[in-house]
Write an enzyme that holds these catalytic residues in place. Structure first.
Site, PDB file in Angstrom:
ATOM      1  N   GLU A 124     -25.228 -18.149 -90.084  1.00 16.97           N
ATOM      2  CA  GLU A 124     -25.046 -19.314 -90.952  1.00 16.97           C
ATOM      3  C   GLU A 124     -26.218 -19.339 -91.924  1.00 16.97           C
ATOM      4  O   GLU A 124     -27.361 -19.163 -91.514  1.00 16.97           O
ATOM      5  CB  GLU A 124     -25.029 -20.592 -90.100  1.00 16.97           C
ATOM      6  CG  GLU A 124     -25.041 -21.863 -90.930  1.00 16.97           C
ATOM      7  CD  GLU A 124     -24.968 -23.139 -90.074  1.00 16.97           C
ATOM      8  OE1 GLU A 124     -24.448 -23.095 -88.942  1.00 16.97           O
ATOM      9  OE2 GLU A 124     -25.433 -24.182 -90.549  1.00 16.97           O
ATOM     10  N   GLU A 143     -29.209 -28.252 -98.728  1.00 15.00           N
ATOM     11  CA  GLU A 143     -28.861 -29.193 -97.665  1.00 15.00           C
ATOM     12  C   GLU A 143     -29.996 -30.181 -97.411  1.00 15.00           C
ATOM     13  O   GLU A 143     -31.167 -29.838 -97.516  1.00 15.00           O
ATOM     14  CB  GLU A 143     -28.591 -28.412 -96.365  1.00 15.00           C
ATOM     15  CG  GLU A 143     -28.249 -29.321 -95.204  1.00 15.00           C
ATOM     16  CD  GLU A 143     -27.876 -28.568 -93.945  1.00 15.00           C
ATOM     17  OE1 GLU A 143     -28.303 -27.423 -93.779  1.00 15.00           O
ATOM     18  OE2 GLU A 143     -27.158 -29.154 -93.127  1.00 15.00           O
TER      19      GLU A 143
END
Ligand SMILES: *[C@@H]1O[C@H](CO)[C@@H](O)[C@H](O)[C@H]1NC(C)=O
Ligand SMILES: *[C@@H]1O[C@H](CO)[C@@H](O)[C@H](O)[C@H]1NC(C)=O
Ligand SMILES: *[C@@H]1O[C@H](CO)[C@@H](O)[C@H](O)[C@H]1NC(C)=O
Length: 443
Positions: free
Chosen positions: A240, A245
């Site tokens: 990932e 973010e």
């Protein structure tokens, strides 16, 4: 750690998953992100479309080149040719409202004689880029390239993800007059269970490449947890990469890797603007299961406009993610500092200078720990990160000075999100494009 009222949203399987992935509360204070990953190697639901698998290749590390100030103009002998003659390699998916994506455009760099049409820049400049654009997702067809996740949030947010048709009909997605893709959330003041939003999975599966994402605006505000990231299959083994973010009122982007066991960062090789985050676990270990899902993270302490209000104030910019034999690097260019080679769609990462985050391949083979990724945008609320008690109630990290509990007067994130739709007018993405590039030399 999960606000109780979100349990109403969760199937039993998800509750079990949340218990398995629980982590020490303090791991998240000033530490790393909670993964978006589909945990414990299980998917609560399959994506709308299972991405096509591609063979991995095993490549070795290449030395990092130093920045050269070399946007040198070259003769125009390359041009981007739009081909619509056949199906693209990746798009063969329905999109929920009847648009046939089989004829999705693909690009081929074609060498031509000097009498051929000039390269695409307004200045007529062409660059000696080793990267060729393969996908350009933008404009009216932007949403054709994505599958909508309309099941429970794997990160347990106070959210209700809707399908493409619902999102379109209720105005959560649209294309604005600038041709940019808008992804909003429901701003109805009081809602039950979860606030409507979208989570979209890109219909391109890739192993290595350069991805440029230009967003003019990103979701902001207490309770929000927006992200632009990529995932492989069989989480965490396919890896990932969290590219853009954060949560709540952060002003610093948090970039993280989450992998299977064996991927480590070598500090002395990390040349970057950001700072490796620390947590309760070895911060050089990217393995999810060995670090209670901490992974290895970098916080952008360098820019004031890399996330949140600052990002929007400058009209956003371009986030670049390069995944090749050197490893994984992420750059941030605000609206006023986008390199001309990016605008010209002939990216020259070797001229971009120090990245925000640098995850070298030295002790983490970028094709072993990462493969078959697809990109994802979402805006969730609360959940495992934004809504964790020790995140909602505290501040003093990632550029957030005051806690959301203090700023909103609500003691839980979920109560705030469910009862203050007006507060989420700015919880939207405005995306100009996502462009994919490939290289026969860099990968
Ligand atoms: C054309 O481009 C190729 C590949 O980028 C380069 O090797 C060659 O020197 C260029 N030719 C001219 C005339 O500029
Ligand atoms: C890619 O999309 C952008 C935004 O719509 C557009 O300006 C650009 O011309 C496109 N590039 C090509 C090669 O079509
Ligand atoms: C680039 O090409 C390689 C080799 O064909 C492929 O595995 C990879 O998925 C491609 N990347 C992109 C961004 O298309």
């Amino acid at each position: 750690m999960i606000p109780t009222n979100t349990f109403a949203l969760l199937p039993l399987a998800a509750i079990a998953l949340s218990a398995l992935s629980a982590q020490p509360a303090s791991a998240r204070i000033g530490g790393n992100t909670v993964s978006h990953g589909i945990r414990n190697g299980k998917k609560p639901h399959l994506p709308v479309v299972e991405p096509v698998k591609r063979a991995n290749s095993d490549k070795t590390k290449r030395k990092v080149k130093k920045r050269k100030n070399s946007c040198v103009a070259r003769p125009n002998n390359a041009t981007a040719t739009l081909s619509t003659s056949g199906p693209s390699s990746t798009a063969s998916l329905g999109n929920g409202w009847g648009v046939n994506t089989d004829a999705t455009s693909s690009w081929q760099a074609t060498s031509t004689s000097s009498s051929a049409p000039a390269a695409t820049t307004s200045a007529g400049t062409s660059y000696n880029s080793e990267w060729t654009m393969t996908e350009n997702w933008s404009g009216n067809s932007f949403f054709d390239h994505w599958s909508f996740w309309s099941w429970d949030d794997p990160t347990h947010g106070t959210v209700h993800y809707v399908d493409a048709g619902t999102a379109w009909n209720e105005g959560l997605i649209s294309i604005n007059d600038k041709g940019n893709a808008i992804m909003k959330v429901d701003t109805t003041q009081n809602v039950q269970g979860g606030r409507k939003s979208v989570r979209i999975h890109g219909n391109l599966v890739y192993t290595g490449g350069l991805v440029l994402m230009d967003a003019v605006h990103m979701p902001v505000g207490c309770g929000t947890w927006p992200a632009w990231w990529s995932n492989g299959p069989n989480w965490p083994y396919g890896g990932e990469i969290d590219i853009l973010e954060g949560v709540n009122a952060f002003s610093q982007n948090q970039i993280s890797l989450h992998t299977g066991s064996g991927c480590r960062m070598v500090e002395s090789e990390m040349e970057m603007q950001g700072k490796l985050t620390t947590g309760n676990f070895d911060q050089f270990n990217c393995a999810s299961y060995e670090t209670s899902n901490q992974g290895c993270g970098v916080r952008d302490t360098y820019h004031t406009d890399g996330y949140g209000e600052g990002y929007n104030a400058v009209g956003g910019g371009v986030v670049a993610m390069k995944w090749d034999k050197e490893g994984i690097k992420i750059w941030w260019f605000n609206r006023n500092s986008i390199p001309a080679d990016i605008t010209a769609e002939q990216p020259m990462p070797s001229t971009w200078g120090t990245p925000v985050a640098d995850f070298p391949s030295t002790e983490c083979n970028p094709y072993q720990y990462f493969y078959d990724h697809f990109n994802i945008f979402d805006t969730t609320f609360c959940g495992d990160w934004a809504g964790a008690d020790n995140v909602w109630n505290y501040a003093g990290y990632a550029g957030q000075d005051q806690s959301c509990a203090a700023m909103t007067g609500y003691s839980t994130c979920s109560d705030y999100v469910l009862n203050n739709g007006n507060a989420f007018q700015n919880a939207y993405w405005e995306v100009a494009y996502v462009k994919y590039f490939n290289s026969t030399t860099a990968l």
